[in-house]
Design an enzyme around this catalytic site. Structure first.
Site, PDB file in Angstrom:
ATOM      1  N   GLU A 186      -7.402  -7.260  -0.451  1.00 39.85           N
ATOM      2  CA  GLU A 186      -7.723  -7.285   0.976  1.00 39.85           C
ATOM      3  C   GLU A 186      -9.225  -7.032   1.122  1.00 39.85           C
ATOM      4  OE1 GLU A 186      -5.357  -4.732   3.399  1.00 39.85           O
ATOM      5  OE2 GLU A 186      -3.460  -5.691   2.849  1.00 39.85           O
ATOM      6  N   GLU A 224       0.817  -1.211   0.000  1.00 43.59           N
ATOM      7  CA  GLU A 224       0.000   0.000   0.000  1.00 43.59           C
ATOM      8  C   GLU A 224       0.857   1.270   0.000  1.00 43.59           C
ATOM      9  OE1 GLU A 224      -4.032  -1.364   2.244  1.00 43.59           O
ATOM     10  OE2 GLU A 224      -2.303  -0.880   3.507  1.00 43.59           O
TER      11      GLU A 224
END
Length: 688
Positions: free
Chosen positions: A296, A213
């Site tokens: 996710e 991320e």
């Protein structure tokens, strides 16, 4: 792991941009559905330079994943090998198989495998090769996330703390040549172990993530490109490399790598409409190279100490997942099984400012369908399994039973000694001396506690103590012969404390904990632990400091001097009345034992610390984690059966604040997350 919301991403971008400008000035330095699964076959690609053991091939084409020439839908889940004892890996994986998963995703924490420079650990809970081979044996594919930064609510986001002791300081998560050199060395070790396990080589690994991320933290594309170069040099050209970023244009612009060399996946809040985000995802992948993937998909959420236990509705979560799977999208459950932050590995977050310190629970249950203990008899497991069953290419196996639990009853504890009594047994060679306090990392202490000691002559009318910078949790201890006063500051950088004493004092500070995610961490990532400035007494610098390390038992290293081991062989039996007399609010070790008569009676259990204060606990010399029932919500710590043994089992507790007057803990057969939540007290409240 993400805790991204669009507002947080904008805030993060603002903070990083703001501080980057300061640093620069200071240093001048409505969407069409996917193609049917019976659509066109993928195009051929050049073969990896690694020798192929089989004809296996996993690739991306026509906006789909393809496995051995057939369309493939990833229905995966995160299950971290380092949060589960190796004896239970197969149990948890079989339950993931029964849930309907075909892929396992896992991070790789650098600090677990290299706790000290050059000290490599790949045994027991760190045996990643055995875990990957077990995944393969059970017919799982694997998506690997080697960082080097992983977040994951893990200590320092997976970075080994010794990186912070290097001088001149290295700039983490950047193209700083010194940092890249260290990453290259670590990945050379790790990825050489992974290469034989790639899918094209007959193993389970189909994809390898680059960073984690990164679009929420930085914009150093040179750094990302260099990581790609490192990965390709060890893994070849055929393995799919991927990035994962929040599903906003801002994070994708910052965290993705243009072109077709790296696949860009997304994550977003459960309940968000997925297909507009997948359409945005396509803009950051090459044409035909954007199979929709939520890397996710959040089945639950993390919980900090002092918060209500996070929980999400089972039917709501399952319905959100079906929106993805029903249109041939792929998803990876975060988490499928959370597990436990054993040892000192729980991370901590900060909010919008550095004083907003939020340590994570020892439990990483995450309200996942497979609970911390491996239990699957819950509504969320059933609801998600019911959805996945509709889209699974194979019939789902039967669901394995839950592990049996047992409660072994009350455990009487005796106070063995004060924490500071250990000072009398420590060899002076192990003491680091300095005119001013230095960080834990600079002392060479990466886990556990660091004790700061200095002497001064107190005044009759008291003194004012000021520490401009402390990171992240500081315990002040003012000791006068047998008298002890304590207070605690949580992440306060400008602390003033009135010392109301009149004689010579030994001044001690006990510091611990690390951070895994922060707005400020994301911009600069200089988060040393300990006292990071001079200490002022009545406006004058207090000099002459000694730093003593108390690492204690950790998952992957045993210190040379370990009081826990000493207590394990010297448990004395005494009446509870005598034990009560030894209650003290000074940090102290307490020890006790319980017996298991038959091997068949060894079951998972929980140690309840209800009525105790704050500390760490060991069962048979294994660090089962931190407890803090006064803060809540977690009252009990999970003890897996492999930690126990037939006969006498020894429990050692280091209580830092306020032991229960009865000096009793309990082995129970159920987890407890009902401890009363208390509001944070202010520094003034603590002092007054």
């Amino acid at each position: 792991m993400a805790r991204n919301r669009s507002s947080r991403n904008r805030t993060t971008f603002f903070f990083c941009t703001f501080f980057a400008i300061i640093a620069l000035c200071a240093f001048v330095p409505v969407f069409a559905p996917l193609p049917s699964l019976s659509s066109h076959l993928p195009h051929d690609h050049s073969h990896s330079r690694h020798k192929k053991v089989t004809a296996q091939k996993f690739e991306i084409a026509n906006d789909m994943f393809w496995k051995d020439g057939q369309p493939f839908q990833i229905i995966g889940g995160d299950l971290h090998y380092f949060r589960v004892l190796p004896e239970y890996w197969e149990d948890r994986l079989l339950k993931a198989k029964a849930l309907g998963l075909n892929t396992i995703q896992t991070y790789v924490p650098w600090n677990l495998h290299e706790p000290k420079p050059g000290k490599l650990v790949f045994e027991r809970i760190a045996d990643i090769v055995s875990f990957l081979k077990l995944c393969h044996k059970l017919d799982f594919l694997v998506m690997l996330r080697p960082g080097p930064y992983i977040c994951a609510e893990w200590d320092l986001g997976g970075f080994p703390a010794w990186l912070l002791a290097i001088e001149p300081a290295v700039r983490l998560r950047s193209s700083d040549p010194a940092f890249l050199h260290l990453v290259e060395g670590w990945w050379a070790i790790l990825l050489q172990k992974v290469a034989p396990l790639l899918y094209e080589n007959g193993g389970p690994v189909i994809m390898v993530q680059i960073e984690n991320e990164y679009g929420s933290y930085g914009n150093d594309k040179a750094y990302l490109h260099q990581l790609v170069t490192f990965a390709r040099s060890h893994l070849g050209d055929d393995i799919i490399l991927y990035t994962t970023d929040g599903g906003t244009r801002e994070t994708l612009e910052r965290g993705t790598i243009s072109g077709d060399a790296v696949f860009s996946a997304v994550d977003f809040t459960t309940g968000d409409e997925p297909w507009p985000i997948f359409q945005l995802q396509k803009k950051f992948n090459a044409p035909g190279k954007s199979p929709p993937l939520s890397a996710e998909f959040y089945t639950g959420w993390l919980t900090h100490w002092g918060e209500k236990l996070a929980a999400t509705d089972a039917d709501f979560t399952a319905a959100a997942l079906e929106k993805i799977l029903a249109r041939n999208g792929s998803a990876v459950l975060y988490m499928a099984h959370g597990g436990t932050n054993f040892g000192f590995y729980n991370g901590a977050n900060t909010g919008g400012n550095e004083s907003d310190y939020k340590p994570d629970l020892t439990s990483y249950d995450y309200d996942a369908p497979i609970r911390e203990t491996g239990d699957v008899n819950n509504a969320k497991f059933k609801a998600i399994r019911s959805v996945i069953k509709k889209y699974s290419a194979k019939p789902l196996p039967s669901v394995p039973p839950n592990k049996e639990k047992a409660g072994y009853g009350p455990i009487d504890l005796q106070k063995k000694e004060f924490l500071f009594d250990i000072l009398n047994r420590i060899n002076s060679i192990g003491i680091v001396k300095s005119e001013n306090p230095i960080s834990m990392e600079s002392v060479g202490q990466m886990f556990g506690f660091l004790l700061y000691v200095s002497e001064y002559a107190a005044k009759a009318d008291g003194s004012v103590l000021s520490i401009p910078k402390v990171q992240p949790t500081l315990k002040f201890i003012f000791k006068l012969i047998n008298l002890m006063f304590m207070t605690e500051l949580k992440f306060l950088y400008h602390a003033l404390l009135k010392i109301m004493v009149a004689d010579q004092y030994l001044l001690c500070f006990l510091v611990t904990d690390n951070i895994n995610w922060s707005f400020f961490l994301s911009c600069f990532f200089f988060f040393w632990q300990g006292i990071l400035s001079s200490v002022y007494l009545d406006g004058r610098i207090l000099q002459g400091w000694k730093m003593l390390s108390f690492p204690f038992n950790n998952l992957n290293e045993v210190p040379k001097t370990n009081p826990v081991i000493a207590y394990s062989g010297s448990i004395e039996k005494s009446a509870r009345r005598k034990a009560k007399e030894n209650v003290s609010k000074e940090p102290s070790f307490y020890a006790g034992h319980f017996s298991i008569d038959k091997e068949n009676d060894i079951k998972d259990t929980f140690i309840s610390f209800n009525g105790w204060g704050k500390g760490i606990a060991f069962v048979n010399e294994f660090n089962i984690g931190r407890y803090w029932p006064m803060r809540g919500p977690q009252c009990s710590l999970y003890v897996p059966a492999p930690v126990l043994k037939q006969g006498e089992n020894v429990v050692v507790v280091l209580e830092l604040e306020s032991p229960s007057p009865k000096l009793v803990i309990h082995s129970v057969d159920q987890p407890d997350f009902t401890c009363q939540l208390i509001s944070q007290t202010t520094n003034e409240d603590q002092v007054n």
